[in-house]
Write a protein that holds these residues in place. Structure first.
Motif, PDB file in Angstrom:
ATOM      1  N   HIS A 236      43.823  39.177  40.304  1.00 50.34           N
ATOM      2  CA  HIS A 236      42.218  38.108  38.895  1.00 50.34           C
ATOM      3  C   HIS A 236      42.933  37.193  38.910  1.00 50.34           C
TER       4      HIS A 236
ATOM      5  N   MET B 285      44.806  41.689  30.511  1.00 54.35           N
ATOM      6  CA  MET B 285      44.453  41.955  31.833  1.00 54.35           C
ATOM      7  C   MET B 285      45.641  43.263  32.167  1.00 54.35           C
TER       8      MET B 285
ATOM      9  N   MET C   7      45.104  46.591  35.120  1.00 58.61           N
ATOM     10  CA  MET C   7      44.171  45.786  35.532  1.00 58.61           C
ATOM     11  C   MET C   7      45.576  44.712  36.379  1.00 58.61           C
TER      12      MET C   7
END
Length: 305
Positions: free
Chosen positions: A225, A236, A241
């Motif tokens: 990301h 995140m 993530m």
């Protein structure tokens, strides 16, 4: 307008206090004739008689007392000016304009300003958030007096326009989700995270720093990301993530994030201050630099788990 002469007014004031020309001359380390001459000149400049003979002595006229009544306000203001000037010369007063990158403002600049308010309240700091290139443009243009940036983004030490002052080496810690298998591992190494999804900016200095740190540890990070702000990056990470390298100065505690100090191959980013060449000797600027160094020495505690 009358010709006011501060030195001669001080002689007149001393005569009022000491009572005689001889005592006035002794106090001011002058000769009696020099005192008399200076007061005669002052009387001529102001256009009024200041002294009146009284036997072997002299006394002040009403005009002289009127002059001194107004002169006292001048003497008081000059005393204030002397005090403020002395404070300025010794770095106790003055304004310093600081341009600093985002994470340096809360981690270094604000604590320094807070400390200066207690130790040197006459020194004021005006802060302007600016990325490195802008900060140096402002410094070169004279719009700020001191710039804080990362060494990697600063002009080289050979640039004759600026003097660079090292402040600190900011360690890069790893942000992991709290339930990550390595969150509690002993002696975590960057290489242990080679297979992870990494979160960092798509371009710019932080992307370069993350890639360089991982490559120095023997792997190329897979960017899962992209985000530029630390709030987004840590959100995140908290959501599971991915993982991220976070400078300790920028770390903000989040319930679902564990910040781990790397046991080996720990990367750092170097933070520097810069002033225009020759300006580091300016008393107020030197005072702010000293306070920033002290703040930097105590700014970086070990990350919390």
């Amino acid at each position: 307008m009358a010709d006011w002469d501060i030195r001669k007014l001080q002689i007149l004031r001393t005569l009022r206090e000491r009572g005689t020309v001889t005592a006035t001359a002794e106090a001011l380390r002058m000769t009696p004739s020099a005192v008399s001459q200076q007061l005669t000149n002052l009387s001529r400049q102001l256009g009024v008689p200041l002294l009146q003979a009284q036997g072997r002595r002299v006394r002040l006229t009403d005009a002289a007392r009127l002059v001194l009544r107004h002169a006292e306000a001048v003497f008081e203001q000059l005393e204030r000016a002397d005090a403020e000037l002395a404070a300025y010369v010794h770095g106790e007063a003055g304004e310093v304009r600081v341009g600093a990158f985002a994470t340096a403002v809360p981690a270094l600049v604000v604590p320094a300003v807070t400390a200066l308010r207690v130790s040197h309240p006459g020194v004021s700091v005006r802060v302007r958030e600016a990325e490195a290139q802008e900060a140096y443009e402002l410094l070169a243009a004279g719009e700020v007096d001191l710039a804080l940036s990362l060494a990697a983004q600063a002009p080289t030490a050979a640039d004759p326009r600026f003097t660079r002052v090292p402040l600190l080496a900011d360690p890069l810690d790893v942000a992991l989700p709290r339930d990550h298998p390595l969150a509690g591992a002993d002696r975590l190494r960057l290489a242990d995270l080679a297979a992870e999804q990494w979160i960092f900016g798509g371009s710019g200095p932080w992307s370069d720093i993350t890639r360089a740190a991982c490559e120095a540890a023997g792997f190329r990070p897979h960017q899962g990301h992209a985000a530029a702000g630390w709030t987004a990056i840590l959100a995140m990470v908290e959501a599971g993530m991915g993982v991220a390298l976070v400078p300790r100065m920028a770390a903000v505690r989040r319930e679902g994030v564990v910040m781990r100090e790397l046991a080996a191959d720990r990367p750092v980013r170097h933070v520097v201050a810069a002033v225009r060449t020759g300006a580091a000797e300016a008393p107020a600027v030197a005072r702010v630099l000293t306070t920033l160094r002290t703040t930097a020495d105590t700014a970086l505690a070990s990350p919390g788990r």
